[in-house]
Design a protein around this motif. Structure first.
Motif, PDB file in Angstrom:
ATOM      1  N   ALA A  12       4.756  13.751  -5.441  1.00 13.77           N
ATOM      2  CA  ALA A  12       4.947  12.319  -5.692  1.00 13.77           C
ATOM      3  C   ALA A  12       6.344  11.914  -5.325  1.00 13.77           C
ATOM      4  O   ALA A  12       7.253  12.740  -5.290  1.00 13.77           O
ATOM      5  CB  ALA A  12       4.677  12.003  -7.165  1.00 13.77           C
ATOM      6  N   GLN A  71       8.015   1.387  -7.470  1.00 10.05           N
ATOM      7  CA  GLN A  71       7.350   0.145  -7.862  1.00 10.05           C
ATOM      8  C   GLN A  71       8.190  -1.078  -7.514  1.00 10.05           C
ATOM      9  O   GLN A  71       7.664  -2.080  -7.016  1.00 10.05           O
ATOM     10  CB  GLN A  71       7.083   0.165  -9.369  1.00 10.05           C
ATOM     11  N   MET A 118       0.811  -1.217   0.000  1.00 15.09           N
ATOM     12  CA  MET A 118       0.000   0.000   0.000  1.00 15.09           C
ATOM     13  C   MET A 118       0.841   1.263   0.000  1.00 15.09           C
ATOM     14  O   MET A 118       0.313   2.355  -0.281  1.00 15.09           O
ATOM     15  CB  MET A 118      -0.904   0.011   1.249  1.00 15.09           C
ATOM     16  N   ARG A 146       1.749   8.552  -3.015  1.00 13.34           N
ATOM     17  CA  ARG A 146       1.267   9.410  -4.101  1.00 13.34           C
ATOM     18  C   ARG A 146       0.143  10.328  -3.619  1.00 13.34           C
ATOM     19  O   ARG A 146       0.031  11.470  -4.067  1.00 13.34           O
ATOM     20  CB  ARG A 146       0.773   8.556  -5.272  1.00 13.34           C
ATOM     21  N   ARG A 147      -0.673   9.823  -2.713  1.00 12.26           N
ATOM     22  CA  ARG A 147      -1.816  10.619  -2.262  1.00 12.26           C
ATOM     23  C   ARG A 147      -1.449  11.623  -1.171  1.00 12.26           C
ATOM     24  O   ARG A 147      -1.893  12.779  -1.201  1.00 12.26           O
ATOM     25  CB  ARG A 147      -2.919   9.686  -1.757  1.00 12.26           C
ATOM     26  N   PRO A 155       3.334   2.763  -1.894  1.00  6.97           N
ATOM     27  CA  PRO A 155       3.432   3.704  -3.022  1.00  6.97           C
ATOM     28  C   PRO A 155       2.152   4.487  -3.264  1.00  6.97           C
ATOM     29  O   PRO A 155       2.181   5.689  -3.545  1.00  6.97           O
ATOM     30  CB  PRO A 155       3.771   2.787  -4.215  1.00  6.97           C
ATOM     31  N   ARG A 156       0.993   3.824  -3.168  1.00  8.54           N
ATOM     32  CA  ARG A 156      -0.279   4.528  -3.375  1.00  8.54           C
ATOM     33  C   ARG A 156      -0.501   5.585  -2.295  1.00  8.54           C
ATOM     34  O   ARG A 156      -0.938   6.709  -2.584  1.00  8.54           O
ATOM     35  CB  ARG A 156      -1.423   3.522  -3.385  1.00  8.54           C
ATOM     36  N   LEU A 157      -0.219   5.233  -1.045  1.00  6.66           N
ATOM     37  CA  LEU A 157      -0.360   6.213   0.037  1.00  6.66           C
ATOM     38  C   LEU A 157       0.594   7.384  -0.158  1.00  6.66           C
ATOM     39  O   LEU A 157       0.233   8.545   0.099  1.00  6.66           O
ATOM     40  CB  LEU A 157      -0.092   5.539   1.380  1.00  6.66           C
ATOM     41  N   ARG A 197       2.943   8.898 -14.235  1.00  8.83           N
ATOM     42  CA  ARG A 197       2.293   8.356 -15.427  1.00  8.83           C
ATOM     43  C   ARG A 197       2.263   9.360 -16.569  1.00  8.83           C
ATOM     44  O   ARG A 197       2.041   8.991 -17.721  1.00  8.83           O
ATOM     45  CB  ARG A 197       0.886   7.893 -15.089  1.00  8.83           C
TER      46      ARG A 197
END
Length: 437
Positions: A230, A374, A103, A109-110, A105-107, A238
């Protein structure tokens, strides 16, 4: 002390190199420049603060585990655990690292990597305060999972933060981070038992005291909570690079398996080695010191190995040397656990330095900050999933065989594929190149 003076001089050197880092990144192209832009634009105190934050975070990534290993027998007696349940307890860390680490990387980014690491340190503090007084095995496991959740996200994001803030000094900063991690690990192993005795022999107090160190680690990250850029320190990845299909990379899989096998060996060592020595007739306090020796070997070597690894075109030979030391240490535990205890502790400590080698290769096997994020999440989460059965199997084999012969045989057998995967992961290539093919 020498450690403190070397640490201060290292931070000063990093600050003085900021200008050179900024100029060199512009010469190396846009990918490098964008990864370095936050570090090159900050003032000296900000760089010092991020270094301090990295060091304090690293100090807190293992005491929750090694302090429990030193007092495992007392915890088992206090909570009425069987050997199999204790084996489950030693498998909880890699399970949490696998589940929660993915979790990260997603956290990041946010909310931003600084905010996630800060929250991780808060979770470690709360978990360490709650679990000794939970009163039952299930509640003890839940509180442990809270602390381990904080460790998991910080585990994954440390290589990302290093790549982001210090792109030209990945080896040096990974070494500093790994050295601090090893220092925290070994300190907890060495002083938990005598500290518990000094606190009246209460194992709850001996475990809870480590929450103070975690609370101190929250402070340096507070100024970075609102930094929501980020991990690659620019616009969303992306928009700049094609989506990286990490599972198409053989190097990523080799690194994940290598990470998983070294984690298996490390958590078996942290969870069971003190008990192996105690069952061989070594006093509890001496067994704790032996575990500390194993962990403290990582303090100097965790700084040296990443620096050496970044200078080599192929890191496989380092993985082979570390594996041979592990095989020798396991042989000693089998044939003469008490007679040569100090030698086996040293050899296994050298072998456990596969961890900083794996972290260094995470930073080297990807070109960009997004790629490192990643790869770090994939290698660590997959690796920790692989490592889950190891400590549990050791507990089951120990309980049903009545000795340490079969568990040590298992440890020895797992070292062979670890060496092979280290050679494959050490090849000079990047996951971006392999995924593109």
């Amino acid at each position: 002390m020498d450690k403190h003076s070397s640490y201060d001089s290292m931070m000063g050197a990093m600050v003085s190199e900021e200008t050179r880092t900024a100029s060199s990144t512009t010469m190396r192209g846009p990918a490098a420049a964008t990864d370095a832009s936050p570090a090159s634009g900050t003032r000296a105190w900000t760089t010092r603060l991020i270094v301090l934050g990295i060091v304090l975070a690293a100090l807190n990534l293992r005491p929750a585990i090694t302090s429990l290993g030193a007092l495992l027998e007392e915890v088992r007696d206090g909570l009425g655990m069987s050997g199999s349940v204790a084996g489950v307890l030693t498998s909880v860390p890699p399970l949490c690292f696998a589940v929660f680490g993915v979790m990260a990387p997603r956290l990041a980014r946010r909310f931003g990597p600084g905010a996630v690491v800060c929250a991780g340190m808060v979770a470690i503090t709360a978990g360490l305060l709650i679990r000794p007084y939970a009163g039952s095995t299930p509640a003890f496991l839940v509180a442990s999972a809270l602390a381990l959740m904080g460790i998991a996200v910080s585990n994954v994001l440390m290589p990302v933060i290093v790549k982001r803030w210090f792109p030209d000094r990945v080896g040096t900063m990974t070494g500093l981070y790994s050295m601090a991690l090893a220092l925290g690990t070994s300190t907890a192993a060495a002083v938990t038992v005598p500290l518990t005795d000094a606190l009246g022999g209460n194992w709850q107090s001996g475990l809870a005291v480590w929450a103070a160190l975690a609370a101190a680690a929250v402070l340096p990250w507070i100024p970075f909570v609102r930094d929501r850029r980020a991990p690659s320190a620019e616009a969303p990845a992306r928009e700049r690079v094609p989506a990286l299909r990490i599972t198409r990379s053989r190097t990523a899989w080799a690194l994940a398996v290598f990470f998983g096998l070294q984690a298996t060996a490390a958590y078996i060592t942290m969870g069971w080695m003190a008990q192996i020595f105690r069952d061989a007739g070594v006093p509890a306090s001496t067994a704790g010191l032996l575990l500390a020796v194993t962990m403290v070997m990582g303090v100097p070597l965790a700084f040296v190995i990443p620096r050496v690894a970044t200078r080599l075109p192929h890191q496989g030979p380092i993985a082979l040397v570390l594996g041979v030391c592990g095989l020798a240490g396991y042989a000693g535990l089998y044939f003469a656990p008490a007679a040569g205890a100090w030698a086996w502790a040293v050899l296994l400590g050298i072998s456990n330095c596969a961890f900083p080698l794996a972290l260094t290769m995470v930073g080297m096997r990807a070109r960009t900050g997004a790629g490192v994020a990643q790869l770090s999440a994939f290698a660590q989460s997959t690796g920790y999933l692989i490592s889950i059965p190891g400590p549990l199997l050791v507990g089951v084999l120990y309980q049903h065989s009545g000795g340490w012969g079969l568990p040590i045989a298992l440890m020895t057998a797992l070292m062979i594929p670890q060496m092979a995967m280290g050679v494959l992961a050490g090849r000079n290539r990047t996951v971006e190149e392999e995924a593109a093919r």
